[in-house]
Design an enzyme around this catalytic site. Structure first.
Site, PDB file in Angstrom:
ATOM      1  N   SER A 161       0.858  -1.182   0.000  1.00  6.68           N
ATOM      2  CA  SER A 161       0.000   0.000   0.000  1.00  6.68           C
ATOM      3  C   SER A 161       0.893   1.230   0.000  1.00  6.68           C
ATOM      4  CB  SER A 161      -0.891   0.002   1.234  1.00  6.68           C
ATOM      5  OG  SER A 161      -0.105   0.332   2.363  1.00  6.68           O
ATOM      6  N   LYS A 162       0.233   2.375   0.023  1.00  9.23           N
ATOM      7  CA  LYS A 162       0.988   3.631  -0.047  1.00  9.23           C
ATOM      8  C   LYS A 162       2.011   3.754   1.076  1.00  9.23           C
ATOM      9  CE  LYS A 162      -2.414   6.259  -2.528  1.00  9.23           C
ATOM     10  NZ  LYS A 162      -3.716   6.796  -2.245  1.00  9.23           N
ATOM     11  N   ARG A 163       1.735   3.087   2.188  1.00  3.27           N
ATOM     12  CA  ARG A 163       2.694   3.131   3.302  1.00  3.27           C
ATOM     13  C   ARG A 163       4.071   2.648   2.878  1.00  3.27           C
ATOM     14  NH1 ARG A 163       2.268  -0.711   6.622  1.00  3.27           N
ATOM     15  NH2 ARG A 163       0.649  -1.766   5.438  1.00  3.27           N
ATOM     16  N   HIS A 164       4.105   1.754   1.912  1.00  2.20           N
ATOM     17  CA  HIS A 164       5.390   1.192   1.485  1.00  2.20           C
ATOM     18  C   HIS A 164       6.120   2.088   0.493  1.00  2.20           C
ATOM     19  CE1 HIS A 164       3.154  -2.468   2.785  1.00  2.20           C
ATOM     20  NE2 HIS A 164       4.329  -2.734   3.313  1.00  2.20           N
ATOM     21  N   GLY A 165       5.543   3.235   0.169  1.00  2.00           N
ATOM     22  CA  GLY A 165       6.178   4.118  -0.811  1.00  2.00           C
ATOM     23  C   GLY A 165       5.328   4.183  -2.058  1.00  2.00           C
TER      24      GLY A 165
END
Ligand code: GLU
Length: 460
Positions: A238-242
């Site tokens: 997800s966006k948390r991973h970049g």
């Protein structure tokens, strides 16, 4: 085998993300491998969540990756008539019935079941069937038959669903529009899709879809549900991973084929091979080598692949990339010196964006200094040293490697200094960057006039 027809069917409610791009790629490669057709279908029936920007972003992302459709894009929003015809077939065979219960009534029933300690599910079939002639808004519900449904999946093997777990789902809403699972099946039938390759988050839908195929009396396509992509922490990507949007990678300076090579290895493998040319992929891709476990997104591997492809790239491809990032003035395009600059720097760049920053010194006249280097290397002492070199440079007639080297060595000798006292400040004054090719190469690439201008600009 019948001629292979596969499709990528994105819902346009955002950009093209890594998972979608991988699904598209698997379908595309499968079609190539079997000399079949790859169809692009935009599933834009959810009008609230779909947008033109998103459609444009998805098409652009696919185009950037070189995933080109043989047919389409087709838009579900333009196919209502076809869905109505298929719905008619279900109506005629009695596979669906009208349900007049309003949302409030359904909510109240679920709540009552919950209160009674039962699973809150739809239970209105019998009473609705008793009274199909009401003058009220209604939806069409599918009569889920008794028994079980088996998904025989190319990747996952067999999964069995008890039909009683699948409640009589809605296939057409009160406004007559058809729902997702139904239009998905209709399109796959109407487009003669032979293999449905998609993310395994769709597995639950597949059970319902199989029932629809059967109710329509049609043969099933082959299903291949591909495991999700996880981040390094084993959580769903997800966006948390970049960055998760494909275009973001383009804008960070990844070459499209590096991205393709990276994406294909997320869940698919071939022996212990890591580098796959476009031709390799078309020759080797098969559903058999898709793993059962999730692909892990490892950005370091992507960087490694990118460096590999930057080293191998055609110089005109690198020029195009650099042009994208910093703009190359026309007169410096396709020049021997421009290419020499790119070739001298390609081994040092992780991304083409980095390459563009490193190569800026040749393509543009306004020099941009990397942070902190000007203060550190352009000092009153180094300016004096560079001035000695500059005087000699003014006098040479041929500005080639050998002549530059000889005036460089003369300067060191005259001033009795080591290489770095002239080399480093010169590098900074001429390129703005501490990461550049050999100093003689830089002066040769820039030529006499531009080198002199830059030396004068720092006061040498
Ligand atoms: N529209 C679905 C999605 O974007 C894909 C459906 C399918 O491939 O069958 O997730």
């Amino acid at each position: 085998m019948m001629s292979v027809r596969v499709r990528f069917a994105p819902s346009p409610s955002g950009y093209l993300h890594v998972g979608g791009a991988r699904t598209a790629l698997f379908n595309y490669l499968f079609a190539k491998r079997h000399k079949g057709q790859f169809i692009l279908r935009v599933e834009d029936t959810d009008r609230e969540r779909s947008s033109q920007e998103s459609i444009a972003a998805i098409l652009e992302g696919l185009d950037w990756l070189g995933i080109h459709a043989d047919e389409g894009p087709f838009f579900q929003s333009e196919r209502d008539e076809i869905y109505a015809q298929y719905l008619q077939r279900l109506i005629e065979t009695g596979a669906v019935y009208k349900c007049f219960l309003s949302k409030e009534e359904l909510d109240a029933r679920r709540e009552a079941l919950k209160q009674a300690g039962k699973t809150p599910k739809y239970d209105g079939r019998e009473e609705q069937l008793k009274n199909q002639d009401q003058d009220k808004p209604f939806v069409w519900r599918f009569k889920v038959p008794e028994g079980e449904t088996v998904i025989d999946d190319q990747v996952k093997g067999k999964t069995t669903y008890q039909n009683k777990e699948l409640e009589d789902f809605v296939v057409a809403r009160t406004d007559g529009t058809c729902t997702y699972n139904f239009v998905n099946v209709v399109d796959d039938l109407d487009m003669n899709i032979t293999h449905v390759i998609r993310g395994d988050d769709h597995l639950n839908n597949t059970a319902k879809q199989i029932l629809l195929y059967k109710a329509l009396g049609e043969a099933l396509p082959v299903f291949a549900h591909v495991p999700l992509i996880l981040g390094q922490d084993k959580k769903r990507l997800s966006k948390r991973h970049g960055a998760t949007a494909v275009q973001m990678y383009r804008d960070m300076g990844y070459l499209p084929h590096a991205m393709v090579n990276f994406l294909v290895r997320l869940g698919w493998s071939y022996e212990d091979k890591e580098i796959f040319s476009a031709q390799d992929l078309e020759d080797l891709f098969s559903l058999d080598n898709i793993g059962k476990s999730a692909g892990i997104f490892n950005e370091e591997k992507l960087i490694w692949l990118n460096q590999h492809y930057i080293k191998e790239a055609d110089q005109s491809v690198l020029q195009e990339q650099v042009d994208y990032f910093i703009g190359i003035p026309d007169e410096r395009k396709n020049t021997a010196k421009g290419f020499a600059t790119l070739n001298a720097l390609r081994d040092r760049a992780k991304t083409t964006k980095e390459l563009a920053e490193l190569a800026r010194f040749y393509f543009h006249d306004d020099l941009v200094f990397f942070e902190g280097v000007k203060e550190k290397f352009i000092t009153p002492e180094s300016v004096k040293i560079m001035a000695v070199f500059r005087e000699k440079l003014e006098k040479i007639e041929t500005c080639d490697h050998d002549h530059i080297k000889s005036i460089f060595d003369e300067t060191l000798k005259e001033l009795d200094i080591k290489f770095k006292f002239l080399g480093q400040p010169l590098r900074i004054a001429l390129t703005g960057s501490p990461y550049s090719p050999g100093i003689m190469e830089i002066v040769e690439i820039l030529g006499k006039d531009r080198s002199l201008q830059r030396l004068k600009a720092v006061g040498a």
